[in-house]
Structures are given as C-alpha cells and as structure tokens.
Design a protein around this motif. Structure first.
Motif, short mmCIF file in Angstrom:
data_model
loop_
_atom_site.label_atom_id
_atom_site.label_comp_id
_atom_site.label_asym_id
_atom_site.label_seq_id
_atom_site.Cartn_x
_atom_site.Cartn_y
_atom_site.Cartn_z
N ASP A 192 0.83 -1.22 0.00
CA ASP A 192 0.00 0.00 0.00
C ASP A 192 0.86 1.26 0.00
N SER A 193 1.93 1.22 0.79
CA SER A 193 2.83 2.37 0.84
C SER A 193 3.47 2.64 -0.52
N GLY A 194 3.96 1.57 -1.17
CA GLY A 194 4.58 1.73 -2.48
C GLY A 194 3.60 2.15 -3.55
N TYR A 195 2.40 1.59 -3.49
CA TYR A 195 1.38 1.92 -4.49
C TYR A 195 0.92 3.38 -4.36
N GLU A 196 0.75 3.83 -3.12
CA GLU A 196 0.37 5.23 -2.89
C GLU A 196 1.47 6.18 -3.37
N SER A 197 2.73 5.77 -3.18
CA SER A 197 3.84 6.60 -3.64
C SER A 197 3.83 6.73 -5.15
N VAL A 198 3.52 5.63 -5.86
CA VAL A 198 3.44 5.67 -7.32
C VAL A 198 2.33 6.62 -7.77
N LEU A 199 1.15 6.49 -7.16
CA LEU A 199 0.02 7.33 -7.55
C LEU A 199 0.29 8.81 -7.28
N ALA A 200 0.86 9.10 -6.10
CA ALA A 200 1.12 10.50 -5.74
C ALA A 200 2.17 11.12 -6.66
N THR A 201 3.22 10.36 -6.96
CA THR A 201 4.27 10.89 -7.83
C THR A 201 3.77 11.09 -9.25
N LYS A 202 2.94 10.15 -9.72
CA LYS A 202 2.37 10.28 -11.07
C LYS A 202 1.46 11.51 -11.15
N ALA A 203 0.67 11.74 -10.11
CA ALA A 203 -0.20 12.92 -10.10
C ALA A 203 0.62 14.20 -10.10
N ARG A 204 1.74 14.19 -9.35
CA ARG A 204 2.61 15.37 -9.34
C ARG A 204 3.23 15.60 -10.72
N ARG A 205 3.63 14.53 -11.39
CA ARG A 205 4.19 14.67 -12.73
C ARG A 205 3.16 15.23 -13.69
N ASP A 206 1.92 14.74 -13.60
CA ASP A 206 0.87 15.21 -14.51
C ASP A 206 0.58 16.70 -14.28
N ARG A 207 0.60 17.14 -13.03
CA ARG A 207 0.38 18.57 -12.75
C ARG A 207 1.49 19.42 -13.35
N LEU A 208 2.73 18.95 -13.22
CA LEU A 208 3.86 19.68 -13.80
C LEU A 208 3.76 19.72 -15.33
N ASP A 209 3.35 18.60 -15.94
CA ASP A 209 3.18 18.56 -17.39
C ASP A 209 2.15 19.59 -17.85
N GLU A 210 1.06 19.70 -17.11
CA GLU A 210 0.02 20.66 -17.48
C GLU A 210 0.53 22.09 -17.38
N GLN A 211 1.30 22.39 -16.33
CA GLN A 211 1.83 23.74 -16.17
C GLN A 211 2.85 24.06 -17.26
N ILE A 212 3.66 23.07 -17.61
CA ILE A 212 4.66 23.28 -18.66
C ILE A 212 3.99 23.49 -20.01
N GLU A 213 2.93 22.75 -20.29
CA GLU A 213 2.19 22.94 -21.54
C GLU A 213 1.63 24.36 -21.64
N GLN A 214 1.13 24.88 -20.52
CA GLN A 214 0.58 26.23 -20.53
C GLN A 214 1.66 27.27 -20.79
N ILE A 215 2.83 27.10 -20.17
CA ILE A 215 3.93 28.04 -20.38
C ILE A 215 4.43 27.97 -21.82
N ALA A 216 4.54 26.75 -22.35
CA ALA A 216 5.03 26.59 -23.72
C ALA A 216 4.07 27.20 -24.74
N ALA A 217 2.79 27.23 -24.41
CA ALA A 217 1.79 27.75 -25.35
C ALA A 217 1.65 29.26 -25.30
#
Length: 367
Positions: A192-217
C-alpha cells in the motif's frame, strides 16, 4: 591599472559558500592584497566592496548559490563576473586548496582578464528552467517508486505477464490480483505504501506537465518551442527544456553547440598521434540528455504523421521546411550507421550531435 581589458582599479575574488564567503581584493595601483571572511549576506558583501578603492570588479565561480549575488551587485553598479569553474587556469603543481587561496586566485585571474564568464539566465528563464528540472526530478522519482513496487512483488514471486507495465490494465491487475496474493498483512502494508507513492508521484508529474504545456503555449519561449517542434523527438516538454537550458542560442554556431552540450569526442593528441575517445560530457548535462533521447526517434522510418503535422501547423513555413530536411537527413544518418554495423549507442550519440546543430539552425531562425 589592472590587466589587459580591465579598467577597474581593484579586482576582487569571492569564494562563495552557503554559510561563508572568502574574499580577496588586489589593488591594481599599489599591488596591496586585502583578505576578509564575510557572511553570505548581499548587503554585507556590497558594504565591504564599497570600502575598497574604486572602481571595483568582482568574480566568483558558478555553483549551487546561483546568480542572486550577481544580480544584486550589478544592480548596485558593481561589475560582476560569474566564472565557469571548468575554464579556470590552475597551476598543475599546486596541491593545496583552501577558500582563501581560491579567492586570491580568482582575483588574480580577473585582474589579468583571464576568466571565462558563464551566460547569466534571465529571471523568467531561470524560473521556467527550475520548473522543467522539477519535472525531470519527478520523472526519476516515479521511475524509482515503480521499481520499488515491482521488486517488492518480484520477491514474492508475483510477476505481471499481461503486456506493457504501468498501463490501466496493469494498474487494475495490481489492485485486483497482485495484492490478494500477498499473504502477510504486514507485506500488504508495504505494498500500500509503495502503491500510494506511485500514484502520488504520477499525479505530481501530470500537474507539472500541465503547467509546462501552458507556459510553452503562451510565453516568450513559445515561438522557439514551435520551431524546435518541427524536428522528430522534440516534443513540447523537450522543446521548452532546450529553450531554457541553452538560453541565448546566438552565442553558438552549428558546430559549437555540440561542444557546449558535451557531445563531441574527447581528444588526446601529441605529435603525429591523434587519438579520440568518448564524448566529453562537459557543459549542460540536461540538454545533452534531452538531445540523446530525441535522437532515438530518428531511427525509425520517417513518416509524417498527425502529431508532426499538428506541430508543423504552429510553426512558420521556413521552420517546417527546415525541420523536414533535418528529419530526412537524421534518418539517413541512422540508416548509414546501421549498414556499417555501428553500435546503436554510438550511432545515436553521433545523431544527437548533428541534431544539436539542426536545433540551433531552427532556434536562430527569424520568427
């Protein structure tokens, strides 16, 4: 007064650390050497500099303390140079290194005008670069989190064989099939600890991707990102990262850009012997990694798909034509390397070196 090209009377070298600053000042008229131990406070450093015979020039090495001191001193009207550490001339026989000696050495080189300054990024460029590097760190964190979880299951003989990992199907398998196979409740807590870490890190990556897309546009880097996107392997994220990592592309040529990112072969030649080795790996390692990863995309047969056409629609016609030429050329380079049975890793670095030149040609193109 001072060395060649130096108009200031006093040359100052600063060895800057997080909690202390070693300072050395050389008076170009009297030759007097003044040393001091300062705090990292910008006000303290500037106050000490104002007490020296003026005008004053300052140099310190580029490092983890960043460019805040440079901007502060420049705003105060003091010439400041941020020096590339790898370009500093150091006596081969000198085996004693202290902060005070480093400061004196910097002051002497500055007085002789023998320092190589680094390019100082703008405030906005540095901010976007920090964001892009945060995304790069997040990517590495996600890879480690996934590895920890998969190796936990492997130690208990649980292996996924249903296709590519870390897809929606794989995620469902983790929750419905892998977890019930773990017999011990304690092991399930670890899962559970490892799975939660994967989900949280993936969500953080997706948020950063969205912000980078906005800046690039919609930013000052948008035209450059759109031009770079005409090349295969240069996505929005890669294009923005190259834009902020390289900064001012006009300070290079199509040949020197590869040297800056460390993609040229090292050389040890003497007399009639010329020996070349592996690439130098000097300069900007972030940009080098991006170019090497992008070069792999040119190995497959070149076809203009929907993704490439969508990128081309955002760029000027001249950039589209230039990008198409580069894509054909880089794929043909891959074909020739394969025919010569070159190791793929060696071939890819050679393609990445040429890709850097094509990126430069698009970057310096007029909008």
């Amino acid at each position: 007064m001072g060395g060649p090209g130096v108009s200031e009377r006093t040359s100052v070298g600063l060895d800057v650390h997080a909690r202390s600053v070693a300072a050395a000042a050389i008076d170009g008229v009297t030759g007097e050497l003044v040393q001091s131990r300062l705090t990292p406070s910008y006000d303290h450093i500037a106050g000490w500099l104002r007490g020296l015979p003026g005008p004053v020039a300052v140099a310190y090495e580029a490092g983890p303390t960043g460019f805040g001191l440079f901007r502060y001193l420049t705003a105060a009207g003091i010439r400041c140079e941020v020096v590339a550490p790898s370009k500093l001339q150091k006596p081969a026989g000198d085996r004693i290194k202290t902060d005070a000696k480093d400061a004196i050495h910097l002051a002497r080189l500055l007085r002789l005008d023998e320092v190589t300054a680094v390019a100082i990024p703008g405030v906005e460029q540095e901010a976007v670069r920090d964001l892009v590097r945060a995304r790069e760190d997040c990517r590495a964190d996600l890879k480690r989190a996934r590895h920890r979880l998969s190796k936990l299951l492997l130690r208990h003989g649980i292996v996924y064989c249903g296709g590519a990992a870390w897809t929606g199907q794989h995620d469902a398998w983790l929750r419905r099939e892998a977890l019930p196979q773990l017999g011990s409740p304690v092991t399930r807590l670890a899962f559970d600890s490892g799975y939660e870490s994967v989900l949280a890190t993936k969500a953080r990556r997706d948020r950063l991707d969205e912000q980078i897309e906005q800046i690039a546009a919609d930013s000052e880097f948008t035209p450059l990102v759109q031009r770079l996107g005409c090349l295969r392997g240069i996505s929005t994220l890669t294009g923005l990262a190259l834009a902020v990592e390289i900064g001012d592309w006009h300070r290079f040529t199509g040949g020197t850009i590869a040297t800056f990112v460390g993609l040229v072969p090292s050389e040890y030649s003497s007399g009639q012997l010329r020996a070349q080795g592996s690439i130098t790996k000097t300069g900007n390692g972030h940009a080098r990694r991006l170019l090497v990863e992008a070069a792999w995309h040119h190995r497959a047969r070149y076809r203009i798909g929907k993704t490439m056409r969508d990128r081309w629609n955002l760029a000027p016609a001249a950039a589209r034509i230039r990008g198409d030429e580069g894509n054909h050329r880089l794929h043909q380079r891959w074909v020739r390397f394969i025919e010569r049975r070159k190791r793929h890793t060696v071939a890819n670095v050679a393609v990445a070196r040429e890709l850097a030149g094509w990126c430069w040609s698009l970057a310096v193109m007029d909008d």
